[in-house]
Design a protein around this motif. Structure first.
Motif, short mmCIF file in Angstrom:
data_model
loop_
_atom_site.label_atom_id
_atom_site.label_comp_id
_atom_site.label_asym_id
_atom_site.label_seq_id
_atom_site.Cartn_x
_atom_site.Cartn_y
_atom_site.Cartn_z
N GLN A 84 42.00 -3.11 -86.67
CA GLN A 84 41.26 -2.96 -85.64
C GLN A 84 40.29 -1.78 -85.70
O GLN A 84 40.52 -0.59 -85.61
N TYR A 85 39.14 -1.92 -86.40
CA TYR A 85 37.99 -1.25 -86.58
C TYR A 85 36.65 -1.82 -87.00
O TYR A 85 36.50 -3.29 -86.99
N GLU A 86 35.77 -1.15 -87.44
CA GLU A 86 34.41 -1.88 -87.37
C GLU A 86 34.37 -2.76 -88.41
O GLU A 86 33.52 -3.88 -88.41
N GLY A 87 35.03 -2.62 -89.32
CA GLY A 87 35.04 -3.57 -90.55
C GLY A 87 35.52 -4.99 -90.00
O GLY A 87 35.16 -5.97 -90.56
N LEU A 88 36.41 -5.00 -89.32
CA LEU A 88 36.87 -6.32 -88.43
C LEU A 88 35.67 -6.94 -88.09
O LEU A 88 35.64 -8.04 -88.17
N THR A 89 35.20 -6.22 -87.33
CA THR A 89 33.97 -6.89 -86.62
C THR A 89 32.96 -7.36 -87.58
O THR A 89 32.31 -8.39 -87.21
N CYS A 90 33.05 -6.79 -88.70
CA CYS A 90 31.84 -7.39 -89.76
C CYS A 90 32.37 -8.63 -90.17
O CYS A 90 31.84 -9.72 -90.48
N ASN A 91 33.74 -8.80 -90.61
CA ASN A 91 34.41 -9.98 -91.04
C ASN A 91 34.30 -11.18 -89.88
O ASN A 91 34.07 -12.14 -90.43
N VAL A 92 34.53 -10.99 -88.69
CA VAL A 92 34.35 -11.82 -87.65
C VAL A 92 32.98 -12.37 -87.50
O VAL A 92 32.98 -13.57 -87.36
N TYR A 93 32.02 -11.45 -87.39
CA TYR A 93 30.83 -12.06 -87.26
C TYR A 93 30.44 -12.67 -88.67
O TYR A 93 29.59 -13.97 -88.31
N GLU A 94 30.87 -12.35 -89.82
CA GLU A 94 30.38 -13.29 -90.81
C GLU A 94 30.97 -14.84 -90.89
O GLU A 94 30.49 -15.68 -91.02
N ALA A 95 32.15 -14.85 -90.08
CA ALA A 95 32.91 -15.76 -89.54
C ALA A 95 32.12 -16.97 -88.67
O ALA A 95 32.15 -18.22 -88.94
N ILE A 96 31.48 -16.30 -87.56
CA ILE A 96 30.82 -16.76 -86.63
C ILE A 96 29.52 -17.44 -87.27
O ILE A 96 29.40 -18.54 -86.98
#
Length: 426
Positions: A191-203
């Motif tokens: 749970q940090y900004e790296g996860l957000t990057c991974n999620v947006y790439e999947a989106i």
């Protein structure tokens, strides 16, 4: 990424007799400007020479350079406090890709459109970095160097880089079946900004967008639901280890570099580590754009740093600051940062530069991924909504909430923080 040789500067870098900053005029009637930046790694001489070139070309300017902490959070807090208070003791600042909209909306960074017209930036620079610094048709910063999320794969364990999510799953299963004890796909699930990057790439890989046409942050969408279900499914099906929910970049890199994983999502910096002498996977690694649902090359999250001008300083200092930015973002400066500090250039033409292709073929090979790099939602409220995104994305990936519930919660909170309203149903 990069050549981790020596720290460029511990607390600051002195060039041409520069002193620590003050708001006094420079010596000999020269205009004094202060450049605040995070230290580079590597031999300091090439960067010192780059700055000295500016001083020789601008004898009416006295340049002072001051280094910031390497921590992005600490640097952001420094600028937030200083700029909000109207500080005028620095002129040129580095800005993370997600800070520029925040600083521009607050009126803290100068409009640079006259010196760097958006049309020219779009002709000369990669599209993703330009999208991050141009707002409402005005330029508020200039890309300095860039980064992008990419896929690493073991060339000795899989036939090629997977193009689709289904191929990724199939290649992972096959490799795990043939190599007992090896893990599948490692990425940044903490749970940090790296996860957000991974999620947006999947989106993006499922056909989604970050923002609506009206600028609203889009979360409660079918591509976002599919993206979170895909990431959670990797863990639930054993294709990613349960521990990935505690992984950042370095945890992922260590597992992959030790030869204990088939695939890894990470930034380009991990390449030099994987190919270092003594690495168990040296010569057994490939790199490719991320896979997608339909097989198009994926869109990696844009990272990197931009240069901006403090809006609080005098017109004379603004002009000198703009000239410094032009110098530090020139093709020659891009080449210096690439060759000596392994920083990826934001200028498109550099990826076809013969010298760069010969000396840094890995950087030159990132062109396709960097052309397709996308920024996280370009909104002045990003730092306000980041915690919400991290929390709800984490809950969905870990299986604590369904994607539908997590995204509904996130959309409601983000709309409240940004003042946006959901579109009215017809």
């Amino acid at each position: 990424m990069g050549r981790l040789l020596v720290l460029l500067v511990a607390l600051g870098l002195t060039v041409g007799g520069c002193r620590r900053s003050s708001e006094e005029a420079g010596t000999g009637g020269r205009t004094r400007i202060v450049f605040k930046f995070q230290p580079l790694w590597g031999d300091p001489k090439p960067f010192r020479e780059l700055l000295a070139q500016y001083e020789r070309a601008n004898p009416d300017v006295e340049l002072v350079t001051e280094a910031l902490p390497n921590s992005s959070d600490l640097a952001h807090q420094f600028f937030l406090t200083s700029l909000q208070g109207g500080a005028t003791d620095f002129d040129v600042l580095v800005a993370d890709v997600v800070w520029v909209p925040e600083f521009a909306r607050a009126g803290w960074v100068a409009d640079l459109s006259e010196d760097f017209p958006p049309e020219r930036l779009r002709q000369e620079f990669l599209p993703g970095p330009v999208d991050a610094v141009v707002m409402n048709g005005r330029t508020y910063a200039v890309p300095w160097y860039v980064d992008v999320g990419v896929l690493y794969y073991r060339t000795d364990l899989v036939p090629r880089a997977p193009r689709t999510y289904e191929e990724l799953r199939r290649f992972t299963r096959d490799a795990m079946a043939k190599t007992p004890g090896i893990q599948g796909y490692v990425w940044q699930g903490r749970q940090y900004e790296g996860l957000t990057c991974n999620v947006y790439e999947a989106i993006w890989g499922h056909g989604g967008q970050s923002l609506g046409a009206d600028g609203r942050v889009l979360l409660e969408t079918e591509p976002a639901r599919e993206a979170l279900a895909y990431l959670h499914g990797l863990i639930a099906d054993g294709l990613s280890p349960q521990t990935v929910t505690g992984f950042g970049e370095e945890e992922s890199r260590r597992v992959f570099q030790e030869g204990r994983a088939v695939f890894m999502r990470n930034w380009p910096y991990a390449w030099s580590e994987a190919q270092a002498e003594g690495s168990p996977i040296r010569g057994k690694v490939g790199i490719a754009p991320l896979p997608t649902k339909d097989g198009q090359p994926g869109w990696g999250t844009l990272g990197g740093w931009q240069l901006a001008v403090n809006a609080h300083v005098s017109p004379a200092r603004r002009k000198a600051a703009a000239r410094l930015i032009a110098h530090l973002t020139s093709p020659e400066a891009n080449r210096v940062l690439a060759l000596h500090y392994a920083r990826n250039p934001p200028r498109m033409a550099l990826y076809d530069d013969p010298e760069l292709r010969a000396e840094e073929p890995f950087i030159a090979g990132l062109k396709e991924a960097l052309v397709r790099a996308r920024p996280r939602p370009v909104t002045p409220y990003y730092l306000l909504i980041a915690d919400v995104l991290q929390s709800e994305f984490s809950a969905a990936v870990a299986g604590l909430r369904t994607p539908e519930v997590a995204l509904t919660r996130a959309q409601k909170q983000v709309d409240h923080l940004t003042g946006e309203q959901p579109p009215e149903e017809e």
